[in-house]
Design a protein around this motif. Structure first.
Motif, short mmCIF file in Angstrom:
data_model
loop_
_atom_site.label_atom_id
_atom_site.label_comp_id
_atom_site.label_asym_id
_atom_site.label_seq_id
_atom_site.Cartn_x
_atom_site.Cartn_y
_atom_site.Cartn_z
N UNK A 17 0.81 -1.22 0.00
CA UNK A 17 0.00 0.00 0.00
C UNK A 17 0.84 1.27 0.00
N UNK A 47 2.91 4.21 -1.81
CA UNK A 47 3.06 4.91 -3.07
C UNK A 47 4.52 5.24 -3.30
N UNK A 87 6.79 8.33 -4.76
CA UNK A 87 6.71 9.77 -5.05
C UNK A 87 8.03 10.22 -5.66
N UNK A 94 10.22 13.82 -6.51
CA UNK A 94 10.39 15.27 -6.34
C UNK A 94 11.69 15.67 -7.03
N UNK A 144 7.27 18.86 -6.00
CA UNK A 144 6.60 17.60 -6.31
C UNK A 144 6.50 17.43 -7.83
N UNK A 170 3.36 10.93 -8.57
CA UNK A 170 3.38 9.77 -7.69
C UNK A 170 2.50 8.68 -8.29
N UNK A 217 14.59 13.14 -6.53
CA UNK A 217 14.43 12.24 -5.40
C UNK A 217 13.25 11.30 -5.64
N UNK A 228 5.92 6.16 4.36
CA UNK A 228 4.78 5.65 5.09
C UNK A 228 4.85 6.27 6.46
N UNK A 229 4.00 7.21 6.70
CA UNK A 229 3.98 7.93 7.97
C UNK A 229 5.05 9.01 8.07
N UNK A 230 6.14 8.84 7.42
CA UNK A 230 7.19 9.85 7.38
C UNK A 230 7.76 9.87 5.96
N UNK A 231 8.47 10.93 5.65
CA UNK A 231 9.04 11.06 4.32
C UNK A 231 10.56 11.12 4.44
N UNK A 232 11.23 10.13 3.92
CA UNK A 232 12.68 10.08 3.94
C UNK A 232 13.23 10.42 2.56
N UNK A 283 6.47 19.38 8.49
CA UNK A 283 7.76 18.71 8.62
C UNK A 283 8.89 19.73 8.60
N UNK A 318 13.09 19.70 7.74
CA UNK A 318 14.23 18.97 7.23
C UNK A 318 15.47 19.84 7.33
N UNK A 342 1.81 15.61 12.83
CA UNK A 342 0.68 15.14 12.03
C UNK A 342 -0.61 15.85 12.41
N UNK A 380 -1.48 11.87 6.34
CA UNK A 380 -0.47 10.82 6.38
C UNK A 380 -1.14 9.51 5.99
N UNK A 381 -0.33 8.46 5.92
CA UNK A 381 -0.87 7.15 5.63
C UNK A 381 -0.56 6.71 4.22
N UNK A 382 -1.21 5.68 3.81
CA UNK A 382 -0.89 5.06 2.53
C UNK A 382 -1.50 5.79 1.34
#
Lengths: 107, 115
Positions: free
Chosen positions: A30, A32, A34, A36, A46, A49, A87, A92-96, B33, B35, B50, B97-99
């Motif tokens: 599940x 995605x 993305x 950038x 962006x 995606x 990039x 998932x929950x955070x963006x690395x 966020x 960075x 969030x 957030x989420x999928x």
């Protein structure tokens, strides 16, 4: 979290298609993908995606393999203004954000 | 126009001083966020939030603090405990957030130099 692997740099001739690969072999069902890009000293922008189907917008196309372990961003007609760091991220929950691919578009 | 505003764009600080970077968004986004980017490097996550009154540490939270008292604001304080604070700082926001499809919108960045 799934992580991505991208080549450090790529060159492309102006007017030609730029194909930027990304490996995300640990992606879950599940998550995605993305994309950038960051032009020097600016905030990332962006691009596109997708989940599992190929996607296209006014900036680029995204091709995702059937097993979803890798994807390719395609800039169909690269211009000098497309020179940037690209990039590929799988959040998932955070963006690395890793180090990305430095695309050099040459005249 | 909706977007994210970061201020100041450039900031100079003496060693031992705390400094606060501002981030304001009018996109009605729930998530925000921070960075950090060093020269020639990718982005590293400092903190994220969030929802209002809640925030989580990212990869490099030591020496930084944040607050999220309002939905539109997410200020970052670089404290004297941060050993090497000279860097480019980027704020971003997303719908949630989420999928699902979450697209990050970034500010123009704040460049901090410690003298």
């Amino acid at each position: 979290d799934a992580k991505t692997t991208q080549p450090t740099s790529m060159d492309c001739a102006e007017g030609r298609a730029a194909n930027l690969p990304c490996n995300h072999s640990t992606i879950s069902g599940n998550e995605y993908v993305y994309w950038y890009r960051q032009i020097h000293s600016q905030g990332p922008q962006y691009i596109i995606h997708g989940l599992k189907n190929n996607e296209t917008n006014e900036m680029a196309s995204l091709i995702i393999t059937e097993d979803r372990k890798s994807s390719t961003l395609i800039l169909p007609h690269a211009t000098l203004r497309d020179t940037a760091v690209y990039y590929c991220i799988v959040p998932f929950n955070k963006f690395y954000f890793g180090s990305g691919t430095k695309l050099n578009v040459k005249p | 126009d909706g977007g994210i505003t970061q201020s100041p764009k450039y900031l100079f600080r003496k060693e031992g001083q705390n400094v606060t970077l501002s981030c304001e968004q009018n996109l009605n986004h729930d998530a925000m966020y921070w960075y950090r980017q060093d020269p020639g490097q990718g982005l590293r996550l400092i903190y994220y939030s969030q929802i209002v009154n809640d925030f989580q540490k990212g990869d490099i939270a030591e020496g930084y603090s944040v607050s999220r008292e309002k939905k539109e604001s997410f200020p970052l304080t670089v404290t004297s405990a941060q050993k090497n604070p000279t860097a480019f700082y980027l704020c971003a926001s997303s719908i949630g957030r989420g999928a699902g499809a979450n697209v990050l919108t970034f500010g123009a960045g704040s460049r901090l130099t410690v003298l």
